[in-house]
Every structure is written in structure tokens, then in C-alpha cells.
Design an enzyme around this catalytic site. Sequence first.
Site, PDB file in Angstrom:
ATOM      1  N   ASP A 147      -2.608 -18.056   0.323  1.00  0.00           N
ATOM      2  CA  ASP A 147      -3.950 -18.568  -0.505  1.00  0.00           C
ATOM      3  C   ASP A 147      -4.624 -19.789  -0.043  1.00  0.00           C
ATOM      4  O   ASP A 147      -5.469 -20.035  -0.176  1.00  0.00           O
ATOM      5  CB  ASP A 147      -2.929 -18.858  -1.992  1.00  0.00           C
ATOM      6  CG  ASP A 147      -1.843 -19.740  -2.049  1.00  0.00           C
ATOM      7  OD1 ASP A 147      -1.263 -19.944  -0.886  1.00  0.00           O
ATOM      8  OD2 ASP A 147      -1.531 -20.324  -3.021  1.00  0.00           O
ATOM      9  N   TYR A 202       0.956  -1.313   0.042  1.00  0.00           N
ATOM     10  CA  TYR A 202      -0.069   0.085   0.102  1.00  0.00           C
ATOM     11  C   TYR A 202       0.852   1.215  -0.095  1.00  0.00           C
ATOM     12  O   TYR A 202       0.498   2.282  -0.553  1.00  0.00           O
ATOM     13  CB  TYR A 202      -0.898  -0.074   1.521  1.00  0.00           C
ATOM     14  CG  TYR A 202      -2.391  -0.677   1.051  1.00  0.00           C
ATOM     15  CD1 TYR A 202      -2.353  -2.090   0.569  1.00  0.00           C
ATOM     16  CD2 TYR A 202      -3.410   0.050   1.134  1.00  0.00           C
ATOM     17  CE1 TYR A 202      -3.516  -2.706   0.560  1.00  0.00           C
ATOM     18  CE2 TYR A 202      -4.948  -0.662   0.904  1.00  0.00           C
ATOM     19  CZ  TYR A 202      -4.665  -1.947   0.589  1.00  0.00           C
ATOM     20  OH  TYR A 202      -5.846  -2.632   0.661  1.00  0.00           O
ATOM     21  N   LYS A 241       3.293 -15.426   1.711  1.00  0.00           N
ATOM     22  CA  LYS A 241       3.594 -16.134   0.711  1.00  0.00           C
ATOM     23  C   LYS A 241       5.148 -16.379   0.742  1.00  0.00           C
ATOM     24  O   LYS A 241       5.748 -15.840  -0.101  1.00  0.00           O
ATOM     25  CB  LYS A 241       3.060 -15.548  -0.500  1.00  0.00           C
ATOM     26  CG  LYS A 241       1.431 -15.507  -0.686  1.00  0.00           C
ATOM     27  CD  LYS A 241       1.180 -16.912  -1.377  1.00  0.00           C
ATOM     28  CE  LYS A 241       1.496 -16.948  -2.709  1.00  0.00           C
ATOM     29  NZ  LYS A 241       1.369 -18.521  -3.453  1.00  0.00           N
ATOM     30  N   ASP A 269      -6.453  -7.182   3.458  1.00  0.00           N
ATOM     31  CA  ASP A 269      -7.463  -6.515   2.898  1.00  0.00           C
ATOM     32  C   ASP A 269      -8.390  -7.704   2.336  1.00  0.00           C
ATOM     33  O   ASP A 269      -9.570  -7.766   2.522  1.00  0.00           O
ATOM     34  CB  ASP A 269      -6.900  -5.657   1.753  1.00  0.00           C
ATOM     35  CG  ASP A 269      -7.858  -4.832   1.062  1.00  0.00           C
ATOM     36  OD1 ASP A 269      -9.021  -4.405   1.796  1.00  0.00           O
ATOM     37  OD2 ASP A 269      -7.973  -4.800  -0.165  1.00  0.00           O
ATOM     38  N   ASP A 328     -12.170  -9.394   3.980  1.00  0.00           N
ATOM     39  CA  ASP A 328     -13.338  -9.259   3.068  1.00  0.00           C
ATOM     40  C   ASP A 328     -14.196 -10.840   3.179  1.00  0.00           C
ATOM     41  O   ASP A 328     -15.334 -10.979   3.074  1.00  0.00           O
ATOM     42  CB  ASP A 328     -13.190  -8.823   1.698  1.00  0.00           C
ATOM     43  CG  ASP A 328     -13.628  -7.162   1.619  1.00  0.00           C
ATOM     44  OD1 ASP A 328     -13.640  -6.612   2.704  1.00  0.00           O
ATOM     45  OD2 ASP A 328     -14.040  -6.919   0.348  1.00  0.00           O
TER      46      ASP A 328
HETATM   47  C1  IPM Z   1     -10.335  -1.638   3.486  1.00  0.00           C
HETATM   48  C2  IPM Z   1     -10.525  -0.877   2.009  1.00  0.00           C
HETATM   49  C3  IPM Z   1      -9.534  -0.032   1.864  1.00  0.00           C
HETATM   50  C4  IPM Z   1      -8.393  -0.860   1.818  1.00  0.00           C
HETATM   51  C5  IPM Z   1      -9.736   0.994   0.688  1.00  0.00           C
HETATM   52  C6  IPM Z   1     -11.019   1.787   0.720  1.00  0.00           C
HETATM   53  C7  IPM Z   1      -8.610   1.798   0.421  1.00  0.00           C
HETATM   54  O1  IPM Z   1     -10.855  -1.821   1.097  1.00  0.00           O
HETATM   55  O2  IPM Z   1     -10.451  -1.007   4.423  1.00  0.00           O
HETATM   56  O3  IPM Z   1     -10.456  -2.743   3.464  1.00  0.00           O
HETATM   57  O4  IPM Z   1      -7.963  -1.130   0.910  1.00  0.00           O
HETATM   58  O5  IPM Z   1      -7.600  -0.937   2.900  1.00  0.00           O
HETATM   59 MG    MG Z   2     -10.798  -3.910   1.786  1.00  0.00          MG
END
Ligand code: IPM
Ligand code: MG
Length: 368
Positions: free
Chosen positions: A226, A142, A193, A250, A254
Site C-alpha cells: 500500500d 489468481y 503485505k 496487477d 496499472d
Molecule cells: C492484466 C489484466 C488481467 C489480470 C485480466 C484481464 C485477467 O488486468 O493483465 O493486468 O488481471 O491479470
Molecule cells: Mg490488470
Amino acid sequence: MTTYKLLLLPGDGIGPEVMGEAERIVAWMNGRGLASIETETDLVGGCAHDAHGQAISNATMDRALAADAVMLGAVGGPKWDGVPYDQRPEAGLLRLRKDLELFANLRPAICYTALADASSLKRDRVDGLDIMIVRELTGGVYFGEPKTISDIGNGQKRAIDTQVYETYEIERIATVAFDLARERKRLVHSAEKRNVMKTGVLWNEVVTKIHKERYGDVTLHHILADNCAMQLVRAPKQFDVIVTDNLFGDMLSDEAAMLTGSLGMLPSASLGAADERGHRHALYEPVHGSAPDIAGQGVANPIATIASLAMCLRYSFFLGETADRIDAAIARVLDQGLRTADIKQDGCRTVGTRAMGEAIVAALDGGS
Ligand code: IPM
Ligand code: MG
């Protein structure tokens, strides 16, 4: 009673609506004498870009640095698709993370029994799920330099992102993960990884060393990222704490979030290092985004934001008991069959953002 300063950054899309319900809970706590919280509200994301031409202004950053904690709603939306890269709404969030040095991102994925059928996995796989993803938040790809797109002639361009980690960055995030595991099931999976990435090799080495030196009472497993993604949908209950880098975190967070039935349920905390008094910079936000498709309709789920406030009480305001009460009130309202549209279910009553917030306050009043 200590008075805490809480900066509210509702942001874009559904951010202001869900933040309104967190404010309702703050007002309830202040009113009942359970806390003394002073709030200020400011801009971040697309709305800040519209107002100042920047996703977060220096003045807002100063307020964030001075606050005891920051709560953020959500940033972004199609309206700002065309703005320059360094002014895009997400840049405001990334600057907050970087300038407040919020290196530890805690993303719990909890499956409420009442919602187990909303998961895309079978109920028995997810009922009672309780995972904590600990994502490194201020390093890795990032922020690594160089980060460029350059022209290399013949109509070709080259894009570079750089994944960088230094020992201290891995040490401090591993320490957060092991400390959290001690309060839970004493199990940590460290995901990287190492089979293809040098940062993975170093990550593995440093986590192993910290574990050996200081956390013999916690079980550590190394897992390729993975494979971790695959195991999360195969048998998610095998995990307790997962510690991983910024990009893998990230994605894995999710994925873990979706196991629980709805992104609209999940809070997060981003924490800096604690000073001698145990105080740290901190930002709390729902894991879901700005959901521009439903913004302004009063139908968004405020639970993730309210649960983020509970995390704020726990980690920044030392009000763990009130945080427990809020978490219990959320579970009670779900047990009563109240649902927002994202988690609607046959036989349950679908309500809007505001009614959900009010029901949680009513549950708080009912059960002390
Ligand atoms: C998160 C989001 C952010 C990230 C974006 C909005 C920059 O996806 O907080 O997970 O990638 O960290
Ligand atoms: Mg995210």
C-alpha cells in the site's frame, strides 16, 4: 538466420487493429532481411468463445506451446458479460499464462519526454521515468485453491479466494527481478503485505535470502504494497525495479502505467523459465485492454503493441539491436508531434492506428 515462429492472437475489441500494425513491423523486418519471422494467427478471448464455446481451444494452446513466442492483442468486452465464469474471455489469457508457465511478467513504465505533459502528475515528477514492474504471474490469489462460492443457508453465501505462495515461486521471480536490476540501476523494491499476510512474511523472507546469497551488488528495499502505491504517485522516480505478487502487481502496474500519460503506450512480456539454450515460453501483450468503446474505428494507439513486439525481439528472438531501433523509431515519431487520440495534444497532429504504424515504419527506414 534462425527462423522464429510467432503466434499472433489479436483477440477482441481493438486487438485486431493494433496487432495489424505489429504485423506491419514484422513484414518490414522480414523484407529488410533483419529477421526471419513466420506468423500464424488464431483466436483467443470472446471471439474464441463465439467460435468454439471456449476462450481458447486446445488446438490453439498446442500452437502456443509449439511457437517460439506468442503475441496477444486484448481480450474481453461487454458482449461476453453474461457468459459462464470459466468461459469468460479472460480465461483464455489466464490459461495461456498458466499452461505456458509464464511466471514472470515484466511491465515497464516509461515516460517519453514528448508525453510528460499527458501524465496526470506534474511534468517534473514523471519526465524520464523508467520503472520495471516484475509481477509474479502464475501463483497467488489468481490461481490458489479453494476458489469457490458456496451457499451457507439463510440466504447467505460465502466466497473464497486463496492466496498461496511456495518458496520456489518467490525465489524464481526474485531472481528475475535482481537479474534485471543488474542491467539497470541496481535497485529493487520488493512489495508485499507482511503486516497482515502470511504470504507476505514468506515473500519477504525468501527475497531477503536470495538477495543476501547472490545479489550483494544490488540494493534491496522492502516496502509494504500500500505504501508502494502511495509512493508511486508521490515520487515515482525513486523506483527502478519493483517485484511483487500477482494481485499487487496487477494493481501497481496499472497505477505505474497511468503515470506515463497513457495506457496505450505500455508493453509487457510474460516469460517462463529459460532452457539450456536460453529459450523460454513467452507471451507479449500491450498492458491496455480491448477498449470496446473505440473498437473498429481505426483510432486505437498501436504503440504498446509495437513496443511489445520489440520486447519479443529482445527476450525471445535475440534481436536486441532491432528492438532498440523500434524503440527509437517510436520516440522519434512522438518527437515529430504525431499522436493518436488517447495522447492527443495541442500543437500535435492526431492520427489513426494505421497512420501511426506507417509513421513508425517510415522512421525505421529513415534512421538506421
Ligand atoms: C492484466 C489484466 C488481467 C489480470 C485480466 C484481464 C485477467 O488486468 O493483465 O493486468 O488481471 O491479470
Ligand atoms: Mg490488470
